[in-house]
Design a protein around this motif. Structure first.
Motif, PDB file in Angstrom:
ATOM      1  N   ASP A 142      69.500 -10.484  73.678  1.00 20.51           N
ATOM      2  CA  ASP A 142      69.797 -11.858  73.273  1.00 20.51           C
ATOM      3  C   ASP A 142      69.728 -11.853  71.754  1.00 20.51           C
ATOM      4  O   ASP A 142      68.679 -11.549  71.187  1.00 20.51           O
ATOM      5  CB  ASP A 142      68.769 -12.809  73.891  1.00 20.51           C
ATOM      6  CG  ASP A 142      69.145 -14.258  73.705  1.00 20.51           C
ATOM      7  OD1 ASP A 142      70.348 -14.553  73.542  1.00 20.51           O
ATOM      8  OD2 ASP A 142      68.235 -15.114  73.708  1.00 20.51           O
ATOM      9  N   ALA A 143      70.853 -12.122  71.098  1.00 15.28           N
ATOM     10  CA  ALA A 143      70.908 -11.868  69.659  1.00 15.28           C
ATOM     11  C   ALA A 143      71.807 -12.843  68.929  1.00 15.28           C
ATOM     12  O   ALA A 143      72.532 -13.631  69.535  1.00 15.28           O
ATOM     13  CB  ALA A 143      71.415 -10.440  69.426  1.00 15.28           C
ATOM     14  N   THR A 144      71.746 -12.739  67.602  1.00 12.74           N
ATOM     15  CA  THR A 144      72.683 -13.404  66.711  1.00 12.74           C
ATOM     16  C   THR A 144      73.294 -12.319  65.841  1.00 12.74           C
ATOM     17  O   THR A 144      72.562 -11.573  65.178  1.00 12.74           O
ATOM     18  CB  THR A 144      71.970 -14.443  65.816  1.00 12.74           C
ATOM     19  OG1 THR A 144      71.297 -15.385  66.637  1.00 12.74           O
ATOM     20  CG2 THR A 144      72.958 -15.169  64.930  1.00 12.74           C
ATOM     21  N   GLY A 161      63.109 -12.181  65.072  1.00 16.13           N
ATOM     22  CA  GLY A 161      64.379 -11.951  64.395  1.00 16.13           C
ATOM     23  C   GLY A 161      64.515 -10.573  63.786  1.00 16.13           C
ATOM     24  O   GLY A 161      65.089 -10.412  62.714  1.00 16.13           O
ATOM     25  N   ARG A 162      63.972  -9.566  64.479  1.00 22.21           N
ATOM     26  CA  ARG A 162      64.073  -8.210  63.935  1.00 22.21           C
ATOM     27  C   ARG A 162      65.512  -7.719  63.971  1.00 22.21           C
ATOM     28  O   ARG A 162      66.267  -8.060  64.863  1.00 22.21           O
ATOM     29  CB  ARG A 162      63.144  -7.258  64.665  1.00 22.21           C
ATOM     30  CG  ARG A 162      63.450  -7.085  66.129  1.00 22.21           C
ATOM     31  CD  ARG A 162      62.430  -6.160  66.808  1.00 22.21           C
ATOM     32  NE  ARG A 162      62.487  -6.302  68.241  1.00 22.21           N
ATOM     33  CZ  ARG A 162      63.449  -5.808  69.012  1.00 22.21           C
ATOM     34  NH1 ARG A 162      64.444  -5.145  68.487  1.00 22.21           N
ATOM     35  NH2 ARG A 162      63.428  -5.982  70.323  1.00 22.21           N
ATOM     36  N   ALA A 163      65.861  -6.919  62.982  1.00 23.03           N
ATOM     37  CA  ALA A 163      67.226  -6.398  62.878  1.00 23.03           C
ATOM     38  C   ALA A 163      67.412  -5.206  63.805  1.00 23.03           C
ATOM     39  O   ALA A 163      66.553  -4.325  63.884  1.00 23.03           O
ATOM     40  CB  ALA A 163      67.531  -5.993  61.447  1.00 23.03           C
ATOM     41  N   VAL A 164      68.526  -5.199  64.512  1.00 19.85           N
ATOM     42  CA  VAL A 164      68.894  -4.082  65.381  1.00 19.85           C
ATOM     43  C   VAL A 164      70.327  -3.701  65.038  1.00 19.85           C
ATOM     44  O   VAL A 164      71.201  -4.565  64.931  1.00 19.85           O
ATOM     45  CB  VAL A 164      68.805  -4.483  66.880  1.00 19.85           C
ATOM     46  CG1 VAL A 164      69.312  -3.365  67.766  1.00 19.85           C
ATOM     47  CG2 VAL A 164      67.387  -4.857  67.250  1.00 19.85           C
ATOM     48  N   LEU A 165      70.544  -2.412  64.840  1.00 16.14           N
ATOM     49  CA  LEU A 165      71.891  -1.906  64.591  1.00 16.14           C
ATOM     50  C   LEU A 165      72.422  -1.321  65.887  1.00 16.14           C
ATOM     51  O   LEU A 165      71.772  -0.488  66.509  1.00 16.14           O
ATOM     52  CB  LEU A 165      71.869  -0.814  63.505  1.00 16.14           C
ATOM     53  CG  LEU A 165      71.219  -1.193  62.177  1.00 16.14           C
ATOM     54  CD1 LEU A 165      71.281  -0.011  61.218  1.00 16.14           C
ATOM     55  CD2 LEU A 165      71.891  -2.411  61.576  1.00 16.14           C
ATOM     56  N   VAL A 166      73.609  -1.777  66.300  1.00 16.19           N
ATOM     57  CA  VAL A 166      74.226  -1.286  67.532  1.00 16.19           C
ATOM     58  C   VAL A 166      75.565  -0.648  67.168  1.00 16.19           C
ATOM     59  O   VAL A 166      76.476  -1.333  66.691  1.00 16.19           O
ATOM     60  CB  VAL A 166      74.458  -2.436  68.549  1.00 16.19           C
ATOM     61  CG1 VAL A 166      75.134  -1.900  69.807  1.00 16.19           C
ATOM     62  CG2 VAL A 166      73.142  -3.129  68.884  1.00 16.19           C
ATOM     63  N   PRO A 167      75.690   0.666  67.370  1.00 18.58           N
ATOM     64  CA  PRO A 167      76.987   1.305  67.101  1.00 18.58           C
ATOM     65  C   PRO A 167      78.038   0.799  68.083  1.00 18.58           C
ATOM     66  O   PRO A 167      77.723   0.468  69.227  1.00 18.58           O
ATOM     67  CB  PRO A 167      76.724   2.796  67.302  1.00 18.58           C
ATOM     68  CG  PRO A 167      75.350   2.925  67.854  1.00 18.58           C
ATOM     69  CD  PRO A 167      74.697   1.594  67.847  1.00 18.58           C
TER      70      PRO A 167
END
Length: 177
Positions: A142-144, A161-167
């Motif tokens: 569940d993200a923005t 609100g931690r940052a996640v990088l998704v390739p």
């Protein structure tokens, strides 16, 4: 029957046989040409011919996504389902049901249709709305969407609100909330 009539009958018969052989060879040649030309047809071109129709997309890590195929771009498509939209990278598709028998070659696409997955994800980032990032391994975040790189999307996830990088290769679908 006079010898002339027999000769003309024989020549007519030979001509018909030659015509039948030509038709048989021509049919095989056309079938072979049709098969070899079909190798130029892409999944995206088949989907482009399906825009506006109901489809079922089988998506890796998600399952079946039902709805109206609204848009196809370079490497992605948009499906509007009941109360939600889905952006699906074509690389995450396992199967498509309900596709048109026709195709629309990429040279006939509008410039807007040539936009890649990054363009669709940037629109989500600009809107700032929450969504669900479905990953190919079956996880859902569940993200923005915050920012979009060349081959990844940066999203804010969770209460903190931690940052996640998704390739892009790990992204199966993006579902609107």
């Amino acid at each position: 029957m006079a010898w002339e009539e027999e000769l003309f009958a024989l020549l007519d018969d030979l001509e018909q046989q030659a015509e039948a052989l030509y038709d048989a060879e021509r049919g095989a040649e056309l079938a072979d040409r049709s098969r070899s030309e079909y190798q130029q047809v892409t999944l995206a071109s088949r989907l482009m011919a399906t825009v506006g129709d109901e489809v079922v997309l089988d998506v890796r890590g998600v399952g079946a996504v039902n709805g109206t195929l609204e848009r196809v771009g370079t490497g992605w498509c948009l499906v509007s389902g009941t109360g939600q939209d889905w952006i699906v990278p074509l690389a995450a598709l396992v199967g498509v049901r309900g596709a048109s028998e026709r195709s629309s070659p990429e040279v006939a696409w509008s410039p807007v249709a040539r936009l890649g997955l990054g363009s669709a994800l940037r629109r989500l980032a600009e809107a700032g709305e929450r969504c669900v990032l479905h990953l190919v391994d079956g996880k859902a975040l569940d993200a923005t969407v915050r920012r979009v790189g060349a081959d990844f999307v940066e999203a804010r996830v969770g209460e903190e609100g931690r940052a996640v990088l998704v390739p892009y290769d790990g992204l199966a679908a993006v579902q609107s909330r």
